[in-house]
Design an enzyme around this catalytic site. Structure first.
Site, PDB file in Angstrom:
ATOM      1  N   HIS A  46       0.898  -1.136   0.153  1.00 53.61           N
ATOM      2  CA  HIS A  46      -0.147   0.040   0.033  1.00 53.61           C
ATOM      3  C   HIS A  46       1.026   1.195  -0.029  1.00 53.61           C
ATOM      4  O   HIS A  46       1.606   1.472   0.979  1.00 53.61           O
ATOM      5  CB  HIS A  46      -0.847   0.017   1.118  1.00 53.61           C
ATOM      6  CG  HIS A  46      -2.011   1.032   1.223  1.00 53.61           C
ATOM      7  ND1 HIS A  46      -3.355   0.563   0.313  1.00 53.61           N
ATOM      8  CD2 HIS A  46      -2.098   2.294   1.592  1.00 53.61           C
ATOM      9  CE1 HIS A  46      -4.203   1.635   0.788  1.00 53.61           C
ATOM     10  NE2 HIS A  46      -3.208   2.652   1.191  1.00 53.61           N
TER      11      HIS A  46
ATOM     12  N   ASP B 129       0.337   5.623  -1.321  1.00 56.93           N
ATOM     13  CA  ASP B 129      -0.659   6.515  -1.546  1.00 56.93           C
ATOM     14  C   ASP B 129      -0.211   7.700  -2.404  1.00 56.93           C
ATOM     15  O   ASP B 129      -0.713   8.738  -2.363  1.00 56.93           O
ATOM     16  CB  ASP B 129      -1.469   7.123  -0.366  1.00 56.93           C
ATOM     17  CG  ASP B 129      -2.596   6.164   0.165  1.00 56.93           C
ATOM     18  OD1 ASP B 129      -3.277   6.146  -0.740  1.00 56.93           O
ATOM     19  OD2 ASP B 129      -2.599   5.870   1.332  1.00 56.93           O
TER      20      ASP B 129
ATOM     21  N   GLU C  74      -8.841   1.256  -2.620  1.00 60.39           N
ATOM     22  CA  GLU C  74      -8.993   1.306  -1.304  1.00 60.39           C
ATOM     23  C   GLU C  74     -10.561   1.603  -0.980  1.00 60.39           C
ATOM     24  O   GLU C  74     -10.760   2.983  -0.821  1.00 60.39           O
ATOM     25  CB  GLU C  74      -7.837   2.439  -0.571  1.00 60.39           C
ATOM     26  CG  GLU C  74      -7.806   2.177   0.903  1.00 60.39           C
ATOM     27  CD  GLU C  74      -6.877   3.027   1.493  1.00 60.39           C
ATOM     28  OE1 GLU C  74      -6.331   3.814   1.126  1.00 60.39           O
ATOM     29  OE2 GLU C  74      -6.598   2.574   2.740  1.00 60.39           O
TER      30      GLU C  74
ATOM     31  N   HIS D  64     -13.276   1.666   3.161  1.00 61.62           N
ATOM     32  CA  HIS D  64     -12.253   2.694   3.834  1.00 61.62           C
ATOM     33  C   HIS D  64     -12.857   2.694   5.441  1.00 61.62           C
ATOM     34  O   HIS D  64     -13.304   1.842   5.960  1.00 61.62           O
ATOM     35  CB  HIS D  64     -11.963   3.629   2.982  1.00 61.62           C
ATOM     36  CG  HIS D  64     -10.757   4.607   3.656  1.00 61.62           C
ATOM     37  ND1 HIS D  64     -10.818   5.750   4.321  1.00 61.62           N
ATOM     38  CD2 HIS D  64      -9.539   4.327   3.572  1.00 61.62           C
ATOM     39  CE1 HIS D  64      -9.876   6.279   4.495  1.00 61.62           C
ATOM     40  NE2 HIS D  64      -8.980   5.282   3.950  1.00 61.62           N
TER      41      HIS D  64
ATOM     42  N   HIS E  38      -9.078  -2.167   7.387  1.00 63.60           N
ATOM     43  CA  HIS E  38     -10.045  -0.930   7.285  1.00 63.60           C
ATOM     44  C   HIS E  38     -11.538  -1.844   7.790  1.00 63.60           C
ATOM     45  O   HIS E  38     -12.642  -1.151   7.933  1.00 63.60           O
ATOM     46  CB  HIS E  38     -10.156  -0.222   6.131  1.00 63.60           C
ATOM     47  CG  HIS E  38      -9.273   0.713   6.088  1.00 63.60           C
ATOM     48  ND1 HIS E  38      -9.457   1.777   6.734  1.00 63.60           N
ATOM     49  CD2 HIS E  38      -8.112   1.063   5.263  1.00 63.60           C
ATOM     50  CE1 HIS E  38      -8.489   2.850   6.206  1.00 63.60           C
ATOM     51  NE2 HIS E  38      -7.686   2.310   5.679  1.00 63.60           N
TER      52      HIS E  38
ATOM     53  N   HIS F  77      -2.237  -3.458   4.462  1.00 62.83           N
ATOM     54  CA  HIS F  77      -1.767  -2.350   5.426  1.00 62.83           C
ATOM     55  C   HIS F  77      -2.114  -2.244   6.624  1.00 62.83           C
ATOM     56  O   HIS F  77      -2.801  -1.332   7.145  1.00 62.83           O
ATOM     57  CB  HIS F  77      -1.576  -0.874   4.830  1.00 62.83           C
ATOM     58  CG  HIS F  77      -2.754  -0.059   4.427  1.00 62.83           C
ATOM     59  ND1 HIS F  77      -3.701  -0.785   3.561  1.00 62.83           N
ATOM     60  CD2 HIS F  77      -3.528   0.985   4.748  1.00 62.83           C
ATOM     61  CE1 HIS F  77      -4.774  -0.018   3.617  1.00 62.83           C
ATOM     62  NE2 HIS F  77      -4.504   1.182   4.194  1.00 62.83           N
TER      63      HIS F  77
ATOM     64  N   ASP G   6       2.404   1.972   4.108  1.00 65.99           N
ATOM     65  CA  ASP G   6       1.204   3.099   3.761  1.00 65.99           C
ATOM     66  C   ASP G   6       2.112   4.396   3.625  1.00 65.99           C
ATOM     67  O   ASP G   6       1.380   5.605   4.150  1.00 65.99           O
ATOM     68  CB  ASP G   6       0.713   3.329   5.307  1.00 65.99           C
ATOM     69  CG  ASP G   6      -0.873   3.678   5.103  1.00 65.99           C
ATOM     70  OD1 ASP G   6      -1.309   4.123   4.000  1.00 65.99           O
ATOM     71  OD2 ASP G   6      -1.628   3.681   5.974  1.00 65.99           O
TER      72      ASP G   6
END
Ligand SMILES: *[C@@H]1O[C@H](CO)[C@@H](O)[C@H](O)[C@H]1NC(C)=O
Ligand SMILES: *[C@@H]1O[C@H](CO)[C@@H](O)[C@H](O)[C@H]1NC(C)=O
Ligand SMILES: [Zn+2]
Length: 387
Positions: A44, A46, A147, A174, A220, A241, A310
């Site tokens: 993961h 971003d 995600e 999420h 999540h 993650h 992450d």
């Protein structure tokens, strides 16, 4: 081709730094050796969200060789020996019931464009075989994970279309419930459960993901969703993650009984480096991250561990792990703690490769099964909005 002057300068730097590291730390030398043979696969990152936030996805205005406002850029990727990355196509929960699908398509598009713009660095990848091909040609295999189930707008057609666009995992939620699955905030008591886990449509979706060969990501979600999916999925699952709940009791982390089920089903937990999930406080060190690796290994074996840093999705990272160039330090720390080469290689990439190829086998075995075209019941679709 780099000019002679520049490459000589790089060579000097490289020699002095590698002499320095090997004189200082034989474990780092060993870590880099292992990483040259087994790809580091991270679950993961971003960066695509940062491209949207900072540049409105105007990639033509960005130089990933020099970008300094992110945890991730090309020199850092090279220094960190990043073999494969699941780039996150994340859009905020506020877009649910609005333009989540369009925004997600824009995030998928920016990953495709990033790979096209830097073909020497990235190879767009959709399979376990692609990951190895990219690694063997010195490029970072670039996969996409979406995600949050809100990105689908409760449509199996959207799920299938995203698969066709190269998406290889979906995080079921999420930090908001979807009309068919509960998110982790339900377990904190701050939000009510709407489905006691997955709704009937949520279960349809799991089977459709198995049929497609798309990985199911349980980062999540609530514990109830984790357990229901682990009980019913035909393919192993991932936590792209998340860290260990027993080390830091945060509801985004994975409890021991779930770790055991992940072992029994051949899945993977990719450790998150976010301080708040590593130590349950604002600060953390590399040793605290290694504690999660050690704990998961102790409870469920090195066969279910991976990396899910992450980066560029979090605001606080451990001292010494400030950006993606630093990840080899975790590998060195595991070796220092007595991890065998085989265990380290498993965590680096072999476990994820096993999970992804198993999902591909399940897909192949289900190729005679027809796509599910039964839609979510009309009155459930907007349940999140009902008052
Ligand atoms: C990849 O890099 C290694 C080490 O620098 C080199 O030996 C190898 O030839 C490269 N492979 C390709 C296909 O460029
Ligand atoms: C699960 O644990 C057992 C030992 O308890 C081990 O033999 C097996 O390889 C593990 N499975 C995975 C996927 O790591
Ligand atoms: Zn996340």
């Amino acid at each position: 081709m780099v000019s002679k002057v520049i490459s000589a300068a790089y060579l000097t730097l490289w020699i002095s730094s590698s002499v320095f590291t090997s004189a200082q730390d034989p474990y780092m030398t060993r870590a880099l050796e292992l990483m040259s043979k087994t790809p580091l696969i991270d679950g993961h990152n971003d960066l695509p969200w940062q491209l949207r936030l900072q540049f409105n996805n105007e990639l033509n205005k960005v130089d990933l060789n020099t970008l300094e406002t992110t945890h991730t850029n090309i020199p850092k990727i090279k220094a960190g020996r990043l073999g494969a990355q699941f780039w996150s196509a994340y859009v905020p929960c506020e877009s649910q019931y609005k333009d989540a699908v369009r925004q997600t398509l824009e995030q998928i598009d920016v990953v495709h464009r990033m790979c096209e713009k830097y073909p020497e660095t990235f190879m767009f990848a959709t399979s376990s075989q692609d990951i190895m091909e990219a690694f063997n040609t010195n490029r970072t295999a670039s996969l996409i994970g979406v995600e949050g189930g809100h990105s689908l707008d409760s449509s199996l057609a959207t799920l299938r279309t995203m698969y066709h666009l190269g998406v290889r995992y979906l995080t079921l939620t999420h930090s908001c419930n979807t009309p068919w699955a509960d998110n982790w905030l339900v377990d904190t008591g701050s939000e009510p459960s709407q489905h006691n886990g997955l709704s009937t449509f949520g279960k349809q979706l799991i089977l459709e993901m198995n049929r497609l060969g798309m990985l199911i990501d349980l980062a999540h979600v609530t514990e109830a969703v984790m357990n229901q999916v682990l009980d019913m999925s035909q393919a192993p699952v991932i936590f792209s993650h998340s860290s260990a709940y027993s080390v830091c009791p945060h509801k985004r982390n994975v409890p021991d009984d779930v770790l055991l089920k992940v072992n029994q089903t051949g899945g993977i937990v990719m450790v998150n480096f976010y301080n708040d999930y590593v130590t349950c406080s604002k600060t953390a060190k590399i040793s605290n991250v290694a504690d999660h690796f050690d704990h998961i290994k102790k409870v469920a074996g090195a066969g279910i561990i991976g990396f899910g840093g992450d980066y560029d999705g979090v605001t606080r990272l451990p001292e010494g792990l400030e950006d993606v160039s630093k990840v080899p330090k975790v590998v060195a720390e595991l070796l220092r703690r007595g991890w065998t080469d085989e265990e380290v290689n498993a965590a680096l990439g072999n476990n994820l490769l096993r999970v992804l190829s198993q999902a591909e086998k399940v897909r192949d075995a289900l190729k005679e099964t027809r796509p599910d075209d039964v839609p979510i019941p009309y009155d459930e679709h907007s349940s999140g909005l009902r008052v």
